[in-house]
Write an enzyme that holds these catalytic residues in place. Structure first.
Site, PDB file in Angstrom:
ATOM      1  N   HIS A 129     -11.851  -1.784  10.467  1.00  0.00           N
ATOM      2  CA  HIS A 129     -10.811  -2.728  10.059  1.00  0.00           C
ATOM      3  C   HIS A 129     -10.818  -3.892  11.067  1.00  0.00           C
ATOM      4  O   HIS A 129      -9.930  -4.026  11.892  1.00  0.00           O
ATOM      5  CB  HIS A 129      -9.475  -1.992  10.061  1.00  0.00           C
ATOM      6  CG  HIS A 129      -8.353  -2.751   9.435  1.00  0.00           C
ATOM      7  ND1 HIS A 129      -7.037  -2.538   9.784  1.00  0.00           N
ATOM      8  CD2 HIS A 129      -8.320  -3.704   8.474  1.00  0.00           C
ATOM      9  CE1 HIS A 129      -6.253  -3.320   9.070  1.00  0.00           C
ATOM     10  NE2 HIS A 129      -7.004  -4.043   8.274  1.00  0.00           N
ATOM     11  N   ASP A 151     -11.105  -9.303   7.853  1.00  0.00           N
ATOM     12  CA  ASP A 151     -10.442  -8.010   7.656  1.00  0.00           C
ATOM     13  C   ASP A 151     -11.327  -6.791   7.895  1.00  0.00           C
ATOM     14  O   ASP A 151     -10.858  -5.793   8.420  1.00  0.00           O
ATOM     15  CB  ASP A 151      -9.863  -7.942   6.242  1.00  0.00           C
ATOM     16  CG  ASP A 151      -8.868  -6.808   6.068  1.00  0.00           C
ATOM     17  OD1 ASP A 151      -8.044  -6.591   6.977  1.00  0.00           O
ATOM     18  OD2 ASP A 151      -8.908  -6.130   5.030  1.00  0.00           O
ATOM     19  N   LYS A 167      -9.774  -1.438   0.836  1.00  0.00           N
ATOM     20  CA  LYS A 167      -9.456  -0.392   1.811  1.00  0.00           C
ATOM     21  C   LYS A 167     -10.094   0.948   1.441  1.00  0.00           C
ATOM     22  O   LYS A 167     -10.545   1.689   2.317  1.00  0.00           O
ATOM     23  CB  LYS A 167      -7.941  -0.228   1.936  1.00  0.00           C
ATOM     24  CG  LYS A 167      -7.181  -1.497   2.275  1.00  0.00           C
ATOM     25  CD  LYS A 167      -7.603  -2.128   3.588  1.00  0.00           C
ATOM     26  CE  LYS A 167      -6.659  -3.261   3.967  1.00  0.00           C
ATOM     27  NZ  LYS A 167      -7.063  -3.982   5.177  1.00  0.00           N
ATOM     28  N   ARG A 194       0.905 -12.232  -0.949  1.00  0.00           N
ATOM     29  CA  ARG A 194      -0.512 -12.423  -0.618  1.00  0.00           C
ATOM     30  C   ARG A 194      -1.121 -13.645  -1.293  1.00  0.00           C
ATOM     31  O   ARG A 194      -0.632 -14.140  -2.298  1.00  0.00           O
ATOM     32  CB  ARG A 194      -1.301 -11.189  -1.071  1.00  0.00           C
ATOM     33  CG  ARG A 194      -0.910  -9.886  -0.381  1.00  0.00           C
ATOM     34  CD  ARG A 194      -1.515  -9.776   0.985  1.00  0.00           C
ATOM     35  NE  ARG A 194      -1.052  -8.611   1.728  1.00  0.00           N
ATOM     36  CZ  ARG A 194      -1.742  -8.047   2.717  1.00  0.00           C
ATOM     37  NH1 ARG A 194      -2.917  -8.538   3.060  1.00  0.00           N
ATOM     38  NH2 ARG A 194      -1.249  -7.012   3.355  1.00  0.00           N
ATOM     39  N   TYR A 218      -0.932  -3.125  -7.303  1.00  0.00           N
ATOM     40  CA  TYR A 218      -0.959  -3.912  -6.073  1.00  0.00           C
ATOM     41  C   TYR A 218      -2.334  -3.830  -5.411  1.00  0.00           C
ATOM     42  O   TYR A 218      -3.017  -2.821  -5.455  1.00  0.00           O
ATOM     43  CB  TYR A 218       0.121  -3.431  -5.093  1.00  0.00           C
ATOM     44  CG  TYR A 218      -0.094  -3.984  -3.703  1.00  0.00           C
ATOM     45  CD1 TYR A 218       0.278  -5.292  -3.395  1.00  0.00           C
ATOM     46  CD2 TYR A 218      -0.730  -3.229  -2.722  1.00  0.00           C
ATOM     47  CE1 TYR A 218       0.032  -5.806  -2.144  1.00  0.00           C
ATOM     48  CE2 TYR A 218      -0.973  -3.744  -1.469  1.00  0.00           C
ATOM     49  CZ  TYR A 218      -0.592  -5.040  -1.175  1.00  0.00           C
ATOM     50  OH  TYR A 218      -0.851  -5.562   0.060  1.00  0.00           O
ATOM     51  N   SER A 243      -2.603  -4.766  10.070  1.00  0.00           N
ATOM     52  CA  SER A 243      -2.287  -5.797   9.080  1.00  0.00           C
ATOM     53  C   SER A 243      -1.097  -6.633   9.544  1.00  0.00           C
ATOM     54  O   SER A 243      -0.162  -6.124  10.158  1.00  0.00           O
ATOM     55  CB  SER A 243      -1.967  -5.155   7.725  1.00  0.00           C
ATOM     56  OG  SER A 243      -3.110  -4.525   7.199  1.00  0.00           O
ATOM     57  N   ARG A 272       0.849  -1.197   0.000  1.00  0.00           N
ATOM     58  CA  ARG A 272       0.000   0.000   0.000  1.00  0.00           C
ATOM     59  C   ARG A 272       0.883   1.245   0.000  1.00  0.00           C
ATOM     60  O   ARG A 272       1.916   1.275   0.643  1.00  0.00           O
ATOM     61  CB  ARG A 272      -0.896   0.040   1.253  1.00  0.00           C
ATOM     62  CG  ARG A 272      -2.013  -0.947   1.275  1.00  0.00           C
ATOM     63  CD  ARG A 272      -3.022  -0.549   2.361  1.00  0.00           C
ATOM     64  NE  ARG A 272      -2.375  -0.224   3.630  1.00  0.00           N
ATOM     65  CZ  ARG A 272      -2.128  -1.090   4.605  1.00  0.00           C
ATOM     66  NH1 ARG A 272      -2.458  -2.349   4.449  1.00  0.00           N
ATOM     67  NH2 ARG A 272      -1.557  -0.703   5.720  1.00  0.00           N
ATOM     68  N   CYS A 286      -0.965  -8.880  11.818  1.00  0.00           N
ATOM     69  CA  CYS A 286      -0.903  -9.105  13.266  1.00  0.00           C
ATOM     70  C   CYS A 286      -1.821 -10.246  13.707  1.00  0.00           C
ATOM     71  O   CYS A 286      -2.191 -10.331  14.876  1.00  0.00           O
ATOM     72  CB  CYS A 286      -1.267  -7.831  14.025  1.00  0.00           C
ATOM     73  SG  CYS A 286       0.018  -6.572  14.010  1.00  0.00           S
ATOM     74  N   GLU A 318      -4.236 -21.720  20.815  1.00  0.00           N
ATOM     75  CA  GLU A 318      -4.309 -21.541  22.265  1.00  0.00           C
ATOM     76  C   GLU A 318      -5.004 -20.229  22.641  1.00  0.00           C
ATOM     77  O   GLU A 318      -5.410 -20.038  23.793  1.00  0.00           O
ATOM     78  CB  GLU A 318      -2.890 -21.565  22.868  1.00  0.00           C
ATOM     79  CG  GLU A 318      -2.103 -22.831  22.587  1.00  0.00           C
ATOM     80  CD  GLU A 318      -2.593 -24.049  23.372  1.00  0.00           C
ATOM     81  OE1 GLU A 318      -3.797 -24.121  23.669  1.00  0.00           O
ATOM     82  OE2 GLU A 318      -1.755 -24.928  23.660  1.00  0.00           O
TER      83      GLU A 318
END
Length: 661
Positions: free
Chosen positions: A297, A344, A277, A438, A268, A319, A118, A321, A565
């Site tokens: 988001h 997302d 987005k 991706r 992209y 993103s 981005r 994470c 977990e």
């Protein structure tokens, strides 16, 4: 009169005819497009499709952009399998896509190395006044909460880039819906692009085609209009022939007052898939602000406990994470089931009963590849083995894919070609795949999609999670003390930077609500909107939590095993939603699990509870100072007083707790 090439819907042959010879259309079985007189008298050639089906103002906008970009052909997309096969074969012939015979209908794309992420620094919000779009930071502070440009400067930039930019190319007109097309929460859009890669990706990520056009009738002023071009460099030289782009002149414009998106120079995903987005978050959040709902988001998951009770949770992480991993989790805690609604983006509205209902406006997953494996996310691995486009990953000699994280799952006998197309071996210093590589796969492929994921009314949200990569200080999980405190928790989000944007290095960045690159209007007004949501009469507000799977010890080891977990944390949240009091402990910054409250039976590693939930007074004091400074530096008078009050409350409780100890 000029000639036009009309391609029939089967894409088997083309016939040259003149618009004056209307019977030529009937001979190949399609409805002739009806462009304006100005377009008819140009050299533009039309492929299959019917512009008449679009609302008048949308059709006029399309024709205006045809005139601007001057494509050789115009193709109105119908979204059929037949069309997708044609475009796929076209891109294979052009070497844009490489077949991956190990899987079903899967392909690899390798981009220009200058077009991999981005372009946040070149993405602008367009409005008459700057204050509408972004808050004014203090003198000397570099703005981080959005970039503004005036409509006049935007138009100048458009005229410097777009005239004639599609010469020699086809303009594809993509009608699409963000959300199930029958949902009252869904919104419709049209994207014009010169990239067949974008067409196929939009077909995966949205509901696309003729059925959407039919739903557009009578909604002229509600349809988002988007224009994209991969671009033509000023010197006319493409550095990578199969991947057109113009990285030196990339811009992305989001003009909410006219529901318009314009993107140039990048092929992209986030810069070119304009339903994602740009529409779902930047334009979407602005619409939500005006209409009284939330466009965020956030992933959405369903969780069912051993007694068969089900709840839905939305969660906001930056993103890369772990959003997709959490949304597709295989819980390790016996008796629990997780289902995926989306990974997302969440659009959330209160219904007449006061329930906060959420839809996933997307139709596919655009996930980060590196780190995804059968260990971390087996459901994602099952999702991507058919109908998937991979971008900038490595390729194995048996026609499969490879990236960092798949070392143990890939035979050493296989040869690997990296994302540049060069030979690569395990253990190399350089990665095989781009860190932001991706996969683009349909939601329907996911084995744990929730039965209600396409429910037009959405699913009821019981809890909202905020989180990020915080190696120090932030506990595994804590619950807000009130709605306003929860809004502060969202505003205070910080995380290590990821490869999804231009940032490099593992610096801790402020990322409020995981929306820092995606706000569609002034962040101060956004905070006020969230605070006002908490005042809605009869609203059944979800509880708000913060989670941190990434806390580390002094040696740099993760204190929590994560992945499946994490279901143990969701179990605690589930029980808190049911009102269990004995499992809570109140701290100055929120409610944490009481000692032994987490179900740790057969946990995959030993944990240090005290380190996971310790209260480091110096850390929290600095955290309050840093967050307040950031918010005041970047929003000044736009910062709501309630946020400052929450920070002062934490400070006071910290001092009180310190005195008691």
């Amino acid at each position: 009169m000029p000639e036009y090439t009309i391609i029939d819907s089967s894409f088997q042959f083309a016939q040259v005819c003149q618009f004056s010879k209307g019977n030529a259309f009937s001979t190949i079985g399609i409805t002739p497009p009806t462009p304006s007189k100005e377009i008819r008298n140009s050299s533009i050639k039309f492929a299959s499709g019917n512009l008449n089906a679009f609302p008048r103002t949308v059709r006029e906008y399309i024709e205006e952009k045809i005139k601007l970009c001057q494509p050789d052909f115009v193709h109105v997309c119908n979204g059929t399998d037949q069309e997708a096969r044609y475009l796929t074969n076209l891109m294979v012939d052009q070497k844009v896509l490489i077949p991956l015979p190990k899987y079903h209908n899967c392909y690899l794309a390798r981009t220009n190395p200058a077009d991999v992420a981005r372009v946040e620094s070149k993405t602008f919000l367009i409005s008459k006044t700057k204050q509408e779009s972004v808050p004014t930071p203090k003198d000397g502070i570099v703005p981080q909460l959005g970039n503004w440009m005036s409509p006049e400067d935007m138009e100048k930039a458009v005229q410097e880039r777009f005239p004639g930019c599609m010469k020699g190319r086809t303009m594809y007109v993509i009608p699409f819906s963000m959300g199930p097309i029958n949902s009252p929460i869904a919104k419709f859009g049209v994207e014009m692009t010169d990239s067949p890669y974008v067409v196929l990706s939009m077909r995966t990520m949205t509901r696309m085609g003729d059925s959407v056009v039919q739903k557009m009738k009578g909604q002229d002023d509600k349809i988002v209009r988007a224009l994209h071009s991969a671009g033509t460099p000023a010197n006319g030289v493409q550095q990578v022939q199969h991947w057109p782009c113009d990285p030196e002149r990339v811009v992305v414009f989001n003009k909410a007052d006219t529901l318009e998106i314009i993107s140039y120079g990048s092929n992209y995903g986030g810069n070119s898939l304009l339903g994602k987005k740009c529409m779902a978050l930047r334009i979407g959040s602005h619409i939500a602000w005006k209409e009284g709902w939330l466009a965020e988001h956030m992933l959405i998951l369903g969780i069912t406990n051993p007694e068969g009770k089900k709840r839905y949770i939305a969660a906001a992480f930056p993103s890369a994470c772990g959003k997709t991993n959490l949304a597709m989790m295989n819980p390790t805690l016996p008796g629990y089931e997780i289902t995926c609604v989306g990974d997302d983006i969440a659009w959330m509205k209160f219904n007449d009963k006061g329930e906060l209902r959420a839809i996933n406006p997307e139709n596919g997953f655009f996930g980060v590849a590196p780190g995804t494996s059968n260990k971390t996310n087996p459901n994602a691995m099952k999702t991507i083995v058919s109908d998937t486009i991979f971008t900038n990953v490595a390729m194995t000699s048996d026609g499969g894919i490879y990236w960092e994280g798949l070392e143990k799952e890939t035979s050493d006998d296989l040869k690997i070609t990296d994302w540049h197309g060069n030979e690569w071996t395990k253990g190399s210093k350089t990665p095989s795949s781009h860190p932001n590589s991706r996969f683009c796969a349909p939601c329907k492929n996911c084995p744990i999609m929730d039965p209600a994921w396409e429910d037009p009314e959405g699913v009821p949200i019981d809890a909202i999670l905020f989180g990020g990569r915080r190696p120090e200080g932030i506990p595994l999980v804590y619950e807000s003390l009130s709605w306003n405190h929860g809004v502060y928790m969202g505003a205070s989000m910080r995380s290590e930077a990821t490869a999804a944007a231009e940032h490099t290095g593992k610096i801790i960045m402020h990322d409020p609500f995981a929306m820092r690159p995606f706000f569609g209007y002034n962040f101060g007004h956004y905070l006020r909107h969230w605070l006002n949501i908490g005042k809605k009469p009869n609203a059944k507000l979800p509880k708000i939590y913060h989670v941190n799977w990434f806390k580390k010890d002094k040696e740099g080891n993760f204190l929590w095993p994560g992945y499946g977990e994490n279901s143990r944390v969701l179990d605690w949240i589930f029980r808190r939603l049911d009102g269990e009091k004995s499992i809570e402990e109140t701290t100055p910054f929120g409610i944490v699990p009481a000692k032994d409250a987490l179900n740790l039976t057969e946990l995959s590693q030993n944990i240090d509870y005290n380190q996971l939930f310790d209260i480091d007074y110096d850390f929290w004091k600095k955290e309050c100072d840093d967050v307040l400074k950031y918010l005041e530096d970047h929003t000044q008078s736009d910062l709501p007083a309630e946020i400052k009050q929450e920070i002062e409350g934490i400070r006071a409780r910290l001092e009180q707790r310190k005195d008691q100890n």
